[in-house]
Scaffold this motif. Structure first.
Motif, PDB file in Angstrom:
ATOM      1  N   TYR A 253       0.736  -1.284   0.110  1.00 35.18           N
ATOM      2  CA  TYR A 253       0.065   0.073   0.079  1.00 35.18           C
ATOM      3  C   TYR A 253       0.800   1.238   0.057  1.00 35.18           C
ATOM      4  O   TYR A 253       0.383   2.360   0.040  1.00 35.18           O
ATOM      5  CB  TYR A 253      -0.933   0.022   1.012  1.00 35.18           C
ATOM      6  N   VAL A 254       2.167   1.145  -0.147  1.00 37.59           N
ATOM      7  CA  VAL A 254       3.164   2.082  -0.145  1.00 37.59           C
ATOM      8  C   VAL A 254       3.212   2.773  -1.283  1.00 37.59           C
ATOM      9  O   VAL A 254       3.126   2.208  -2.531  1.00 37.59           O
ATOM     10  CB  VAL A 254       4.610   1.798   0.396  1.00 37.59           C
ATOM     11  N   ARG A 255       3.149   4.171  -1.403  1.00 36.62           N
ATOM     12  CA  ARG A 255       3.346   4.875  -2.742  1.00 36.62           C
ATOM     13  C   ARG A 255       4.807   5.048  -2.937  1.00 36.62           C
ATOM     14  O   ARG A 255       5.267   6.266  -2.332  1.00 36.62           O
ATOM     15  CB  ARG A 255       2.569   6.131  -2.902  1.00 36.62           C
ATOM     16  N   TRP A 256       5.360   4.094  -3.752  1.00 42.86           N
ATOM     17  CA  TRP A 256       6.876   4.083  -3.951  1.00 42.86           C
ATOM     18  C   TRP A 256       7.417   5.321  -4.930  1.00 42.86           C
ATOM     19  O   TRP A 256       6.808   5.835  -5.389  1.00 42.86           O
ATOM     20  CB  TRP A 256       7.321   2.732  -4.356  1.00 42.86           C
ATOM     21  N   PRO A 257       8.571   5.694  -4.631  1.00 42.77           N
ATOM     22  CA  PRO A 257       9.021   6.946  -5.650  1.00 42.77           C
ATOM     23  C   PRO A 257       9.082   6.198  -7.067  1.00 42.77           C
ATOM     24  O   PRO A 257       9.140   5.154  -7.357  1.00 42.77           O
ATOM     25  CB  PRO A 257      10.566   6.946  -5.201  1.00 42.77           C
ATOM     26  N   LYS A 258       9.040   7.143  -8.098  1.00 44.66           N
ATOM     27  CA  LYS A 258       8.707   6.943  -9.363  1.00 44.66           C
ATOM     28  C   LYS A 258       9.941   6.124  -9.942  1.00 44.66           C
ATOM     29  O   LYS A 258       9.756   5.166 -10.669  1.00 44.66           O
ATOM     30  CB  LYS A 258       8.810   8.176 -10.262  1.00 44.66           C
ATOM     31  N   TYR A 259      11.237   6.423  -9.524  1.00 44.05           N
ATOM     32  CA  TYR A 259      12.391   5.521  -9.944  1.00 44.05           C
ATOM     33  C   TYR A 259      12.291   4.182  -9.607  1.00 44.05           C
ATOM     34  O   TYR A 259      12.892   3.229 -10.414  1.00 44.05           O
ATOM     35  CB  TYR A 259      13.520   6.262  -9.625  1.00 44.05           C
ATOM     36  N   ILE A 260      11.644   3.867  -8.284  1.00 47.37           N
ATOM     37  CA  ILE A 260      11.600   2.449  -7.944  1.00 47.37           C
ATOM     38  C   ILE A 260      10.495   1.876  -8.630  1.00 47.37           C
ATOM     39  O   ILE A 260      10.521   0.572  -9.198  1.00 47.37           O
ATOM     40  CB  ILE A 260      11.150   2.502  -6.143  1.00 47.37           C
ATOM     41  N   ARG A 261       9.321   2.451  -9.022  1.00 44.26           N
ATOM     42  CA  ARG A 261       8.379   1.898  -9.737  1.00 44.26           C
ATOM     43  C   ARG A 261       8.909   1.809 -11.058  1.00 44.26           C
ATOM     44  O   ARG A 261       8.399   0.687 -12.012  1.00 44.26           O
ATOM     45  CB  ARG A 261       6.985   2.871  -9.777  1.00 44.26           C
ATOM     46  N   ILE A 262       9.655   2.563 -11.891  1.00 46.97           N
ATOM     47  CA  ILE A 262      10.089   2.369 -13.174  1.00 46.97           C
ATOM     48  C   ILE A 262      11.187   1.017 -13.234  1.00 46.97           C
ATOM     49  O   ILE A 262      10.931   0.308 -14.147  1.00 46.97           O
ATOM     50  CB  ILE A 262      10.986   3.546 -13.648  1.00 46.97           C
ATOM     51  N   GLN A 263      11.913   1.017 -12.366  1.00 51.42           N
ATOM     52  CA  GLN A 263      12.818  -0.208 -12.425  1.00 51.42           C
ATOM     53  C   GLN A 263      12.168  -1.390 -12.188  1.00 51.42           C
ATOM     54  O   GLN A 263      12.352  -2.477 -12.565  1.00 51.42           O
ATOM     55  CB  GLN A 263      13.952   0.005 -11.222  1.00 51.42           C
ATOM     56  N   ARG A 264      11.126  -1.447 -11.428  1.00 52.52           N
ATOM     57  CA  ARG A 264      10.488  -2.751 -11.222  1.00 52.52           C
ATOM     58  C   ARG A 264       9.367  -3.175 -12.294  1.00 52.52           C
ATOM     59  O   ARG A 264       9.319  -4.244 -12.821  1.00 52.52           O
ATOM     60  CB  ARG A 264       9.333  -2.454  -9.873  1.00 52.52           C
ATOM     61  N   GLN A 265       8.704  -2.104 -13.121  1.00 51.82           N
ATOM     62  CA  GLN A 265       8.346  -2.283 -14.271  1.00 51.82           C
ATOM     63  C   GLN A 265       9.076  -2.819 -15.288  1.00 51.82           C
ATOM     64  O   GLN A 265       8.557  -3.501 -16.225  1.00 51.82           O
ATOM     65  CB  GLN A 265       7.451  -0.891 -14.790  1.00 51.82           C
ATOM     66  N   ARG A 266      10.310  -2.230 -15.365  1.00 55.64           N
ATOM     67  CA  ARG A 266      11.442  -2.353 -16.266  1.00 55.64           C
ATOM     68  C   ARG A 266      11.655  -4.132 -16.283  1.00 55.64           C
ATOM     69  O   ARG A 266      11.912  -4.801 -17.464  1.00 55.64           O
ATOM     70  CB  ARG A 266      12.602  -1.664 -16.387  1.00 55.64           C
TER      71      ARG A 266
END
Length: 340
Positions: free
Chosen positions: A73-86
């Motif tokens: 439920y944490v709103r992670w920083p954008k760079y963390i979301r990008i690296q997970r999506q990648r």
């Protein structure tokens, strides 16, 4: 019975009838003002642990809530979301060999010995450089002779510097990070190393390489030369690295990556495959059940049709054979046999 009350009379007019007996109820004693000690049940001694477990009440105002994993439920920083999506995209999509080669990192034991060797050739940091220049200036001021030593051997870093060393064939070993972003910065470097026949390897990670040269990150490092005492260890490292990368170039250039489905998709595909196999097995059983009776029925019918004529067929065959033997001299038997 009297007409008014319609109740039986207690007395009879004639005194010959006996009086009815009145029913007497049981006497109930009055309750005692205190409990009887004989009837009071003795308190049961606990057979289990000394402290009995009490259920917690997690309602409002009750016990403290337990610790839960709230990372979903944490709103992670954008760079963390990008690296997970990648990472997920690299697993799902088909990855070409030029990019997929960076997932093939160096063996753990070899990388440990490599980093031990690289640690010996770390370049000097700012403080060491300042102290060296200060000592050199003091010697010049005192008029002492300067030490004319050879240039110290250090690791080379910087992408432009390393590419120039590869083109001039001065680099003896190139170490590339596996997690460079964007990957286009180093995607061409393994091909250059193979072309120039320079041993190269891919290691984890760019922050680890950066720590060797006193930086946050480093995309690649190069070794130009080593000291005489480290030559044997360096040659063993180069041999093992060449076997994994330079000599395995065709396999690396043909191996695609990705195409791995998620857990749900894999479960759905496995379920579909099981259903197909079950249906195929069912069909094969049905075909066997249908074919076998037909074969038996056909052979039975054929035998029933042929069996009445069997004596005539045998007699005709014997006649033809005997006719052929009698006419053997004239050649008629040969003609008949050819016609048969």
């Amino acid at each position: 019975l009297t007409p008014a009350s319609k109740k039986p009379l207690s007395t009879c007019v004639c005194q010959c009838c006996p009086m009815p007996k009145t029913q007497k109820g049981k006497k109930i004693p009055a309750p005692a003002p205190y409990e009887d000690p004989r009837k009071v049940a003795k308190a049961e001694t606990p057979a289990g642990p000394v402290w009995e477990a009490k259920k917690r009440n997690f309602s409002i105002g009750g016990d403290i809530q337990p610790r839960r994993d709230l990372s979903r439920y944490v709103r992670w920083p954008k760079y963390i979301r990008i690296q997970r999506q990648r990472k997920i995209l690299y697993e799902r999509l088909k990855v070409p060999p030029s990019i997929n080669q960076f997932t093939n990192s160096l063996d753990k034991n070899v990388s440990i010995s490599l980093f031990k060797l690289l640690h010996k050739y770390r370049p000097e940091d700012k403080a060491e450089k300042k102290a060296r220049l200060k000592a050199l200036a003091e010697k010049r001021e005192a008029g002492e002779e300067e030490d004319t030593k050879k240039k110290p051997i250090y690791i080379k870093f910087g992408l432009n510097h390393i590419s120039k060393l590869c083109e001039q064939k001065k680099a003896q070993l190139v170490v590339i990070a596996h997690d460079v972003d964007p990957i286009e910065l180093v995607v061409w470097l393994p091909a250059v190393c193979r072309k120039m026949d320079i041993p190269y390897c891919i290691v984890k990670s760019k922050s680890r390489l950066g720590a060797l040269v006193h930086k946050k990150t480093a995309t690649a490092l190069a070794m130009v030369s080593v000291r005489p005492e480290d030559r044997h260890e360096f040659s063993q490292l180069v041999t093992s690295i060449r076997q994994q990368y330079n000599e395995n170039a065709k396999q690396i250039e043909r191996t695609w990556g990705g195409g791995i489905m998620g857990v749900k998709s894999q479960a759905a595909a496995a379920k579909m495959q099981r259903a197909i196999e079950k249906e195929a097995a069912k069909k094969s059983v049905d075909v066997r059940l249908l074919v076998r009776p037909r074969i038996k029925w056909f052979s039975l019918n054929f035998f029933c049709c042929v069996s009445p004529c069997l004596p005539f067929i045998i007699a005709f065959y014997q006649f033809m054979v005997s006719y052929g033997t009698h006419e053997k001299r004239s050649g008629a038997g040969l003609i008949i046999r050819k016609q048969m």
